[in-house]
Design an enzyme around this catalytic site. Sequence first.
Site, PDB file in Angstrom:
ATOM      1  N   TRP A 144       0.809  -1.221   0.000  1.00 34.42           N
ATOM      2  CA  TRP A 144       0.000   0.000   0.000  1.00 34.42           C
ATOM      3  C   TRP A 144       0.842   1.270   0.000  1.00 34.42           C
ATOM      4  O   TRP A 144       0.333   2.346  -0.280  1.00 34.42           O
ATOM      5  CB  TRP A 144      -0.898   0.020   1.262  1.00 34.42           C
ATOM      6  CG  TRP A 144      -0.089  -0.306   2.485  1.00 34.42           C
ATOM      7  CD1 TRP A 144       0.061  -1.549   3.039  1.00 34.42           C
ATOM      8  CD2 TRP A 144       0.738   0.572   3.255  1.00 34.42           C
ATOM      9  NE1 TRP A 144       0.932  -1.494   4.100  1.00 34.42           N
ATOM     10  CE2 TRP A 144       1.359  -0.204   4.261  1.00 34.42           C
ATOM     11  CE3 TRP A 144       1.009   1.945   3.207  1.00 34.42           C
ATOM     12  CZ2 TRP A 144       2.242   0.341   5.198  1.00 34.42           C
ATOM     13  CZ3 TRP A 144       1.885   2.487   4.137  1.00 34.42           C
ATOM     14  CH2 TRP A 144       2.493   1.690   5.116  1.00 34.42           C
ATOM     15  N   ASN A 145       2.111   1.193   0.372  1.00 35.07           N
ATOM     16  CA  ASN A 145       2.841   2.446   0.619  1.00 35.07           C
ATOM     17  C   ASN A 145       3.186   3.208  -0.660  1.00 35.07           C
ATOM     18  O   ASN A 145       3.226   4.426  -0.661  1.00 35.07           O
ATOM     19  CB  ASN A 145       4.081   2.208   1.487  1.00 35.07           C
ATOM     20  CG  ASN A 145       5.081   1.269   0.865  1.00 35.07           C
ATOM     21  OD1 ASN A 145       4.756   0.525  -0.052  1.00 35.07           O
ATOM     22  ND2 ASN A 145       6.295   1.293   1.363  1.00 35.07           N
ATOM     23  N   LYS A 168      -2.486  -8.823  -7.390  1.00 35.95           N
ATOM     24  CA  LYS A 168      -3.295  -8.545  -6.204  1.00 35.95           C
ATOM     25  C   LYS A 168      -2.682  -7.332  -5.498  1.00 35.95           C
ATOM     26  O   LYS A 168      -1.574  -7.407  -4.991  1.00 35.95           O
ATOM     27  CB  LYS A 168      -3.281  -9.735  -5.236  1.00 35.95           C
ATOM     28  CG  LYS A 168      -4.296  -9.561  -4.109  1.00 35.95           C
ATOM     29  CD  LYS A 168      -3.904 -10.233  -2.802  1.00 35.95           C
ATOM     30  CE  LYS A 168      -3.048  -9.368  -1.929  1.00 35.95           C
ATOM     31  NZ  LYS A 168      -3.725  -8.180  -1.354  1.00 35.95           N
ATOM     32  N   ALA A 170      -2.606  -4.259  -2.462  1.00 35.36           N
ATOM     33  CA  ALA A 170      -2.875  -4.275  -1.020  1.00 35.36           C
ATOM     34  C   ALA A 170      -4.347  -3.972  -0.765  1.00 35.36           C
ATOM     35  O   ALA A 170      -4.979  -3.217  -1.513  1.00 35.36           O
ATOM     36  CB  ALA A 170      -1.998  -3.250  -0.328  1.00 35.36           C
ATOM     37  N   GLU A 244      10.892  -7.977  -3.209  1.00 32.27           N
ATOM     38  CA  GLU A 244      11.361  -6.662  -2.735  1.00 32.27           C
ATOM     39  C   GLU A 244      10.808  -6.507  -1.333  1.00 32.27           C
ATOM     40  O   GLU A 244       9.609  -6.297  -1.162  1.00 32.27           O
ATOM     41  CB  GLU A 244      10.827  -5.543  -3.638  1.00 32.27           C
ATOM     42  CG  GLU A 244      11.306  -5.612  -5.068  1.00 32.27           C
ATOM     43  CD  GLU A 244      12.752  -5.199  -5.229  1.00 32.27           C
ATOM     44  OE1 GLU A 244      13.362  -4.694  -4.266  1.00 32.27           O
ATOM     45  OE2 GLU A 244      13.287  -5.421  -6.322  1.00 32.27           O
ATOM     46  N   LEU A 245      11.672  -6.619  -0.333  1.00 31.42           N
ATOM     47  CA  LEU A 245      11.161  -6.755   1.042  1.00 31.42           C
ATOM     48  C   LEU A 245      11.537  -5.567   1.928  1.00 31.42           C
ATOM     49  O   LEU A 245      11.844  -4.492   1.432  1.00 31.42           O
ATOM     50  CB  LEU A 245      11.669  -8.083   1.616  1.00 31.42           C
ATOM     51  CG  LEU A 245      11.384  -9.297   0.710  1.00 31.42           C
ATOM     52  CD1 LEU A 245      11.974 -10.566   1.285  1.00 31.42           C
ATOM     53  CD2 LEU A 245       9.886  -9.474   0.467  1.00 31.42           C
ATOM     54  N   CYS A 278      10.396   1.722   2.168  1.00 35.18           N
ATOM     55  CA  CYS A 278      11.376   0.678   2.508  1.00 35.18           C
ATOM     56  C   CYS A 278      12.799   1.214   2.484  1.00 35.18           C
ATOM     57  O   CYS A 278      13.700   0.586   3.015  1.00 35.18           O
ATOM     58  CB  CYS A 278      11.226  -0.476   1.533  1.00 35.18           C
ATOM     59  SG  CYS A 278      11.207   0.090  -0.171  1.00 35.18           S
ATOM     60  N   GLU A 379      12.346  -2.799  11.670  1.00 30.04           N
ATOM     61  CA  GLU A 379      11.926  -1.753  10.738  1.00 30.04           C
ATOM     62  C   GLU A 379      10.837  -0.920  11.429  1.00 30.04           C
ATOM     63  O   GLU A 379       9.899  -1.485  11.997  1.00 30.04           O
ATOM     64  CB  GLU A 379      11.369  -2.432   9.479  1.00 30.04           C
ATOM     65  CG  GLU A 379      11.118  -1.509   8.325  1.00 30.04           C
ATOM     66  CD  GLU A 379      10.556  -2.228   7.101  1.00 30.04           C
ATOM     67  OE1 GLU A 379       9.811  -3.220   7.260  1.00 30.04           O
ATOM     68  OE2 GLU A 379      10.854  -1.785   5.978  1.00 30.04           O
TER      69      GLU A 379
END
Length: 475
Positions: A144-145, A168, A170, A244-245, A278, A379
């Site tokens: 969502w960010n 899909k 968020a 991508e975490l 991130c 984080e």
Amino acid sequence: MFINGEWCQAESGKKFGVINPATGEGIGDVADGGQVEAERAIQAAHSAFGDWSSMTAYERSEILYKAYKLMSTRREEIARTMTVEQGKPLRAAMNEVKYGADFLLWYAEEAKRVYGETIPAPRGDQRFIVLHQPIGVVAAITPWNYPASMITRKVAPALAAGCTIVLKPAEATPLCAMEIFKILEEAGVPKGVANLVTGSDPKPIGEEFVTNPLVSKITFTGSTETGKLLARGAADQMKRVSLELGGHAPFLVLKDADPVFAAKGAVLVKYLNTGQACICPNRLFVHKSGVEAFTKEFVSRVIKMRAGNGLEQGINIGPLVSEKAIEKVERQVEDATSKGAELLCGGHRLMDDGLDRGYYYAPTVLSNVTSDMLIYREETFGPVAPIIAFDDDDDVLEMANDTHYGLAAYIYTQNLSAAMRTFEGLRFGIIGINDINPTGAAAPFGGQKESGLGREGGHEGIFEYLETKLGGFSV
Ligand code: NAP
């Protein structure tokens, strides 16, 4: 949802509400899809793959270029949807839409540059030829960010490569996703090539993505925890995965840096998207010779920041995404102060002037942060800046690398050798050197260690959607 070229509701007829995080008000109802819709979309993508992958790169490129033009024309409209749905200030949303559109343009171009290779063979009567072919059906999950650019960063290279896709988005930001799929439809993406499945429960959709044998590749942006879950699931069928975490970016202000200049940059990147990026710094390491000047400049800028609804002028701090996000920030600040950190500003939820209706937290600065505090390891994903003074440029490299994350890092110094040594020594995938925005559609974005696998953007990005095939010919 957009499945097989048609806008549709969930088979169950269920919908879920989308909330404006600035006001807590409902702003729309969206189809609540699940496993059934995911399966239908995968089947549509599978059926469309043959024709789409057989089109010339020039034809696919033209469609992506049209999508780029449409997204650029609708920049403000999409940005307004984004501000209302996700909360970032309108100017930041405008920047994101441009960044998102840039991926469509970049991969419209890269589609035509999927070059193969001929390789000298060991025998005189042999020829080696390498070609790259689209992987097949791609299943994508986005956060969502950055609700627009995280979508185009996957869809554009996948379509350019000749893959078809099911995405899909968020739960919090399906409206931006719908805007982008409307653009793809209008740009002439054939039916079944790009499919959108919205839902309030990600599990059955994710489960279908990893277990359906028609899916050849999973691409995911989100938390490390969910990324690991999907990678474990994908391993059963050895599906290709790119991830991508999360990140825990160190921001190093070395001995030779200008601490005031560094503080200006640090404020901009720390509070980007209210700390919900991130690549936001999560540990600000400042050499002791400059820490006083750095902190003074940093705090003086932070206390001038204004929180509020991103549609209003002069707002730099939007709401956090949810109550849970507020609780996480509160827990980290409480833990740090109870272990000796000094609170220089902020440190509380914002409740006045109607902000109690949204999820607002004051931009916060902590000094004397130490490695035993939660914020040093976890984080934050919120507007809290932890400052850590250090003595020696050599030690700080080790401190910066002491994390299982490896996404972004920043170095400030006027010393070229120190910049190069530190750049080479940091175990992170994206490093800004006296620079706070080392990103762009043409640049590879991605992390090391538990921050991910693979790269998005750049010429690398399209190879995530291609298989390499060797032909050995006897002549
Ligand atoms: P998240 O909880 O992992 O959610 C990301 C996406 O995964 C959402 O679409 C979510 O759906 C879905 N999801 C959650 N659980 C799932 C499951 N069991 N199976 C399938 N899908 C599932 O992450 P987030 O908190 O929204 O996003 C923030 C994280 O993303 C941060 O860690 C941030 O660092 C990372 N991020 C990384 C990058 C990068 O490029 N490296 C960029 C942006 C963000 P729902 O929304 O329905 O829960």
